[in-house]
Write an enzyme that holds these catalytic residues in place. Structure first.
Site, PDB file in Angstrom:
ATOM      1  N   LYS A  82       2.507  39.186  -3.413  1.00 39.48           N
ATOM      2  CA  LYS A  82       1.121  38.889  -3.729  1.00 39.48           C
ATOM      3  C   LYS A  82       0.231  40.020  -3.221  1.00 39.48           C
ATOM      4  O   LYS A  82       0.720  40.960  -2.573  1.00 39.48           O
ATOM      5  CB  LYS A  82       0.727  37.537  -3.127  1.00 39.48           C
ATOM      6  CG  LYS A  82       1.530  36.374  -3.740  1.00 39.48           C
ATOM      7  CD  LYS A  82       1.103  35.042  -3.193  1.00 39.48           C
ATOM      8  CE  LYS A  82      -0.272  34.627  -3.684  1.00 39.48           C
ATOM      9  NZ  LYS A  82      -0.297  34.359  -5.128  1.00 39.48           N
ATOM     10  N   ASP A 112      -3.157  37.947 -12.518  1.00 40.38           N
ATOM     11  CA  ASP A 112      -4.040  37.174 -11.645  1.00 40.38           C
ATOM     12  C   ASP A 112      -5.488  37.207 -12.120  1.00 40.38           C
ATOM     13  O   ASP A 112      -6.124  38.267 -12.154  1.00 40.38           O
ATOM     14  CB  ASP A 112      -3.945  37.716 -10.218  1.00 40.38           C
ATOM     15  CG  ASP A 112      -4.767  36.907  -9.235  1.00 40.38           C
ATOM     16  OD1 ASP A 112      -4.722  35.669  -9.311  1.00 40.38           O
ATOM     17  OD2 ASP A 112      -5.455  37.523  -8.399  1.00 40.38           O
ATOM     18  N   ARG A 163       0.815  -1.216   0.000  1.00 38.43           N
ATOM     19  CA  ARG A 163       0.000   0.000   0.000  1.00 38.43           C
ATOM     20  C   ARG A 163       0.847   1.264   0.000  1.00 38.43           C
ATOM     21  O   ARG A 163       0.561   2.219  -0.723  1.00 38.43           O
ATOM     22  CB  ARG A 163      -0.957  -0.018   1.209  1.00 38.43           C
ATOM     23  CG  ARG A 163      -1.844   1.213   1.365  1.00 38.43           C
ATOM     24  CD  ARG A 163      -2.424   1.723   0.070  1.00 38.43           C
ATOM     25  NE  ARG A 163      -3.096   0.690  -0.709  1.00 38.43           N
ATOM     26  CZ  ARG A 163      -3.359   0.801  -1.999  1.00 38.43           C
ATOM     27  NH1 ARG A 163      -2.961   1.871  -2.677  1.00 38.43           N
ATOM     28  NH2 ARG A 163      -3.987  -0.161  -2.634  1.00 38.43           N
ATOM     29  N   GLU A 201       2.367  40.296  -8.189  1.00 45.17           N
ATOM     30  CA  GLU A 201       1.036  39.906  -8.634  1.00 45.17           C
ATOM     31  C   GLU A 201       0.241  41.156  -8.997  1.00 45.17           C
ATOM     32  O   GLU A 201       0.194  42.118  -8.215  1.00 45.17           O
ATOM     33  CB  GLU A 201       0.319  39.141  -7.516  1.00 45.17           C
ATOM     34  CG  GLU A 201      -1.095  38.723  -7.877  1.00 45.17           C
ATOM     35  CD  GLU A 201      -1.777  37.981  -6.734  1.00 45.17           C
ATOM     36  OE1 GLU A 201      -2.807  38.466  -6.247  1.00 45.17           O
ATOM     37  OE2 GLU A 201      -1.259  36.916  -6.334  1.00 45.17           O
ATOM     38  N   LYS A 259       1.254  25.028  -3.694  1.00 45.59           N
ATOM     39  CA  LYS A 259       0.064  24.355  -3.178  1.00 45.59           C
ATOM     40  C   LYS A 259       0.297  22.845  -3.187  1.00 45.59           C
ATOM     41  O   LYS A 259      -0.271  22.091  -3.977  1.00 45.59           O
ATOM     42  CB  LYS A 259      -1.157  24.731  -4.006  1.00 45.59           C
ATOM     43  CG  LYS A 259      -1.512  26.211  -3.897  1.00 45.59           C
ATOM     44  CD  LYS A 259      -2.686  26.585  -4.791  1.00 45.59           C
ATOM     45  CE  LYS A 259      -2.984  28.072  -4.694  1.00 45.59           C
ATOM     46  NZ  LYS A 259      -4.099  28.489  -5.585  1.00 45.59           N
TER      47      LYS A 259
END
Length: 278
Positions: free
Chosen positions: A166, A217, A99, A196, A134
């Site tokens: 950002k 963005d 597994r 950004e 992410k």
């Protein structure tokens, strides 16, 4: 590209400890420790392999005498029914590691396969397919490695790699221009700055202050095309936000340099691979 063995081993040991804990109540009570078996990985769909050595390392850690035959390698495409690898070792080791090995191989191959589909969709354009931060905690190197195996490229690995302003950084500091100027005064010569932007006004401000990379963005394709014209090669342009398989080709045709997708790592579907006994 090669993953550090010490990192891979730590990931595997953590996963095995989580799965086995004290004993494997089925295997340890059922199988003779001296028993030997042969098994193999088989592809149940078409895709790109990634993490094969990682998966096979699981069995090596459980049985130092395991014998392995690889029939493909990371970055290679396989078809449904293809044998990916064969191995022979202690039955208890193969059963205990099954597994964990499949979890790693299926996840990494899923990332490589999805990335490769995106790369093929933008072929012939200027755009590179790129990942983001992410990623799943503790698995970032595995996930970013898988993106490369699928033909994509890596964004920064962590917050130390580049300065990325950002929207929240910009809002917190008081604007693009003062933020970039403050960074220029403090940063070393190797540090690139990405900004950004959410409008043409912000794009022009980022260009005027000399940003190295500018993120567009959630812009429409029409606006991205105009942004490419305004920029005129003065900075690299990265398209980000709401990019899917359905619109990625259109985004690439706008002329942007980079298309970043969090979906490459944060919500990818596992590639269907099975482990079968001979």
């Amino acid at each position: 590209m090669e993953l550090p063995r010490f990192y891979v081993d730590d990931i595997i040991k953590t996963a095995l400890s989580e799965d086995i804990n004290y004993i494997d109540s089925t295997t340890d009570l059922l199988i003779d420790p001296s028993d030997v078996s042969e098994a193999y990985f088989i592809a149940k769909a078409e895709g790109v392999v990634a993490g094969l050595d990682v998966a096979l390392r699981v069995f090596e850690l459980l049985d130092e005498n395991v014998e392995i035959t690889r029939h493909t390698a990371d970055g290679k495409e396989v078809k449904k029914g293809d044998i990916i690898a064969e191995f022979r070792g202690r039955t208890t080791a193969l059963l205990k590691g099954e597994r964990t090995a499949l979890n790693l191989l299926q996840h990494m191959s899923g990332i490589a396969t999805y990335t490769n589909k995106c790369v093929k969709l933008v072929k012939g354009t200027n755009a590179s397919i790129c990942d983001t931060r992410k990623t799943l905690p503790g698995l970032r190197p595995l996930q970013k490695y898988s993106v490369v195996m699928g033909g994509g490229k890596n964004h920064r690995y962590n917050l130390s790699d580049a300065a990325m302003l950002k929207d929240n950084h910009i809002d917190a500091y008081g604007g693009i221009t003062p933020a970039v100027k403050a960074l220029r005064e403090k940063a070393g010569h190797m540090l690139k700055i990405e900004v950004e932007t959410r409008s043409f006004e912000e794009l022009n401000e980022a260009l005027s202050v000399g940003a190295d990379v500018i993120m567009l963005d959630n812009m429409s394709c029409a606006d991205m095309k105009k942004a490419v014209e305004i920029t005129g090669g003065r900075a690299k342009l990265e398209a980000s936000g709401n990019i899917t398989m359905e619109n990625i080709a259109e985004v690439a045709k706008t002329g942007v340099d980079i298309i970043s997708l969090g979906a490459l790592t944060h919500s990818v579907t596992a590639f269907d691979i099975s482990m079968k006994w001979k």
